[in-house]
Design a protein around this motif. Structure first.
Motif, short mmCIF file in Angstrom:
data_model
loop_
_atom_site.label_atom_id
_atom_site.label_comp_id
_atom_site.label_asym_id
_atom_site.label_seq_id
_atom_site.Cartn_x
_atom_site.Cartn_y
_atom_site.Cartn_z
N VAL A 30 0.86 -1.18 0.00
CA VAL A 30 0.00 0.00 0.00
C VAL A 30 0.90 1.23 0.00
CG1 VAL A 30 -1.86 1.23 1.17
CG2 VAL A 30 -1.75 -1.28 1.28
N VAL A 31 0.64 2.15 -0.92
CA VAL A 31 1.51 3.30 -1.14
C VAL A 31 0.72 4.59 -0.94
CG1 VAL A 31 3.03 4.46 -2.80
CG2 VAL A 31 2.84 1.95 -2.82
N ARG A 32 1.32 5.53 -0.25
CA ARG A 32 0.67 6.83 -0.03
C ARG A 32 1.38 7.89 -0.88
NH1 ARG A 32 4.06 5.92 4.25
NH2 ARG A 32 5.57 7.60 4.73
N VAL A 33 0.59 8.83 -1.37
CA VAL A 33 1.14 10.00 -2.05
C VAL A 33 1.45 11.04 -0.98
CG1 VAL A 33 0.68 11.85 -3.70
CG2 VAL A 33 -0.17 9.54 -4.16
N PRO A 34 2.67 11.55 -0.91
CA PRO A 34 3.01 12.51 0.15
C PRO A 34 2.23 13.81 0.00
CG PRO A 34 4.80 12.36 -1.46
CD PRO A 34 3.84 11.26 -1.78
N ILE A 35 1.73 14.31 1.10
CA ILE A 35 1.03 15.60 1.16
C ILE A 35 1.94 16.56 1.90
CG2 ILE A 35 -1.01 16.85 1.94
CD1 ILE A 35 -1.73 14.83 -0.14
N ARG A 36 2.50 17.54 1.22
CA ARG A 36 3.47 18.44 1.84
C ARG A 36 2.83 19.74 2.35
NH1 ARG A 36 7.26 15.18 0.43
NH2 ARG A 36 7.72 14.63 -1.71
N GLY A 37 1.71 20.07 1.78
CA GLY A 37 1.02 21.27 2.23
C GLY A 37 -0.07 20.93 3.24
N LYS A 38 -1.08 21.77 3.32
CA LYS A 38 -2.12 21.61 4.33
C LYS A 38 -3.39 20.95 3.79
CE LYS A 38 -0.51 25.60 6.99
NZ LYS A 38 -0.87 26.94 7.56
N ALA A 39 -3.36 20.53 2.52
CA ALA A 39 -4.52 19.85 1.96
C ALA A 39 -4.78 18.56 2.71
CB ALA A 39 -4.29 19.54 0.48
N GLU A 40 -6.07 18.28 2.95
CA GLU A 40 -6.43 17.06 3.68
C GLU A 40 -6.13 15.82 2.86
OE1 GLU A 40 -8.81 13.68 4.61
OE2 GLU A 40 -9.33 15.03 2.96
N SER A 41 -6.33 15.91 1.54
CA SER A 41 -6.10 14.76 0.67
C SER A 41 -6.12 15.23 -0.78
CB SER A 41 -7.18 13.70 0.90
OG SER A 41 -8.46 14.21 0.54
N LEU A 42 -5.88 14.30 -1.68
CA LEU A 42 -6.02 14.54 -3.12
C LEU A 42 -7.27 13.82 -3.61
CD1 LEU A 42 -2.35 13.88 -4.30
CD2 LEU A 42 -3.48 16.09 -4.08
N ASN A 43 -7.93 14.38 -4.61
CA ASN A 43 -9.06 13.64 -5.15
C ASN A 43 -8.56 12.45 -5.97
OD1 ASN A 43 -8.48 14.47 -7.79
ND2 ASN A 43 -10.00 16.08 -7.81
N LEU A 44 -9.49 11.58 -6.30
CA LEU A 44 -9.14 10.32 -6.95
C LEU A 44 -8.33 10.52 -8.22
CD1 LEU A 44 -9.38 7.29 -7.64
CD2 LEU A 44 -11.62 7.82 -8.63
N ALA A 45 -8.83 11.35 -9.13
CA ALA A 45 -8.18 11.49 -10.43
C ALA A 45 -6.77 12.09 -10.29
CB ALA A 45 -9.03 12.36 -11.35
N THR A 46 -6.62 13.05 -9.36
CA THR A 46 -5.29 13.65 -9.16
C THR A 46 -4.32 12.64 -8.58
OG1 THR A 46 -6.30 15.82 -8.79
CG2 THR A 46 -4.04 15.52 -8.04
N ALA A 47 -4.74 11.89 -7.57
CA ALA A 47 -3.86 10.89 -6.97
C ALA A 47 -3.49 9.82 -7.99
CB ALA A 47 -4.55 10.25 -5.76
N ALA A 48 -4.45 9.40 -8.81
CA ALA A 48 -4.16 8.39 -9.82
C ALA A 48 -3.14 8.91 -10.83
CB ALA A 48 -5.45 7.99 -10.53
N THR A 49 -3.29 10.17 -11.24
CA THR A 49 -2.35 10.75 -12.19
C THR A 49 -0.94 10.77 -11.62
OG1 THR A 49 -4.11 12.12 -13.14
CG2 THR A 49 -1.83 12.80 -13.57
N VAL A 50 -0.80 11.18 -10.36
CA VAL A 50 0.52 11.24 -9.72
C VAL A 50 1.15 9.85 -9.68
CG1 VAL A 50 1.71 11.69 -7.55
CG2 VAL A 50 -0.01 13.30 -8.38
N CYS A 51 0.39 8.84 -9.28
CA CYS A 51 0.92 7.48 -9.16
C CYS A 51 1.30 6.91 -10.52
CB CYS A 51 -0.10 6.58 -8.48
SG CYS A 51 -0.43 6.96 -6.75
#
Length: 288
Positions: A258-279
């Motif tokens: 299980v892999v997490r996308v690092p959140i460096r700012g204050k955003a609570e999370s990324l939406n699905l499409a954005t997280a998928a694009t990053v991965c």
């Protein structure tokens, strides 16, 4: 350019085309709508054998003349209708519409198509798996991102949205015709099939034990990775969860890691499409 052949927005043909915006008609006829110049252009260019009819207004036929030229060169039926007719067929088509045959494909068939016909080992594969993703805009955007990242296959597993939903098709911006998209199989069966073909299955989730940036740092360098650390340079399938609740524990447990996308700012999370694009782009970079 021939004269307008469709002028009655209440004609049976118009009603039949409009009905394809609904799932029952799509299932009954084995056809779906492609709306807008970009989607129709890619359907005509990349899947002409599946295109049944192309509809334009005189104005859009002149503006997007390359669609007409390529459609006629492929022997497709091109129909001109008034603006009222095209709007009755679809208010979202921008005056350009195609009716396309659905071509269902099993996961086994899609994976077999990725094999090297000469029997040699292919490069690393990249697959995106959507697990019970219900929002059509998100699903279409992930398909588009997977195409842009050079992925080989997208799988809509479990009770995900219909891939031929008009909003899904529009959101792919033509990418639906660039790579295989398979739907309707349980996530557990999808994971088993992908793992049996040598893919590492990674679940993207905020509670992941592995940081995506850390994996990128050591991708392709066996000596730098610790035991149990996945290699992004290897053939990989990413599993992305539902927009509202993500991946439940039982789905995360199906993955190799299980892999997490690092959140460096204050955003609570990324939406699905954005997280998928990053991965997907992380894997694409590593596999280069």
């Amino acid at each position: 350019m021939p004269d307008v052949s469709l002028a009655n927005p209440r004609a049976d043909r118009v009603k039949q085309v409009r009905a394809l915006s609904g799932r029952p008609a799509r299932l009954r006829h084995g056809q779906f709508l492609v709306e807008g110049p970009q989607g129709v252009r890619e359907a005509v260019r990349c899947a002409p054998d599946a295109v049944r009819d192309v509809y334009l207004t005189p104005a859009t036929a002149e503006r997007y003349d390359e669609i007409v030229v390529e459609a006629r060169a492929a022997g497709l039926y091109v129909h001109l209708g008034t603006r009222e007719v095209l709007e009755a067929m679809s208010p979202d088509a921008q005056g350009v519409l195609a009716v396309v045959d659905t071509r269902p494909q099993t996961l086994t068939e899609a994976l077999a198509a990725l094999d090297d016909p000469d029997g040699g080992r292919r490069r690393s594969l990249l697959v995106a798996v959507l697990a019970t993703v219900r929002d059509p805009g998100n699903a279409g955007t992930v398909i588009r991102a997977a195409d842009a990242a050079g992925a080989d296959l997208v799988v809509l597993a479990g009770d995900s949205v219909d891939v031929h939903n008009p909003k899904v098709v529009r959101s792919t911006a033509g990418s639906l015709f660039h790579l295989s998209v398979v739907a309707g199989e349980p996530l557990s069966d999808v994971v088993d099939a992908l793992r049996s073909r040598g893919l590492t299955v990674l679940a993207a989730d905020g509670v992941g034990e592995h940081d995506l940036d850390d994996l990128l740092d050591v991708a392709g360098h066996a000596g730098a990775r610790g035991a149990g650390t996945p290699d992004l340079a290897a053939s990989t399938a990413w599993v992305f969860g539902n927009e509202a609740w993500g991946l439940p524990p039982e789905d995360r447990d199906l993955a190799d890691a299980v892999v997490r996308v690092p959140i460096r700012g204050k955003a609570e999370s990324l939406n699905l499409a954005t997280a998928a694009t990053v991965c997907l782009y992380a894997s694409s970079r590593a596999q280069r």
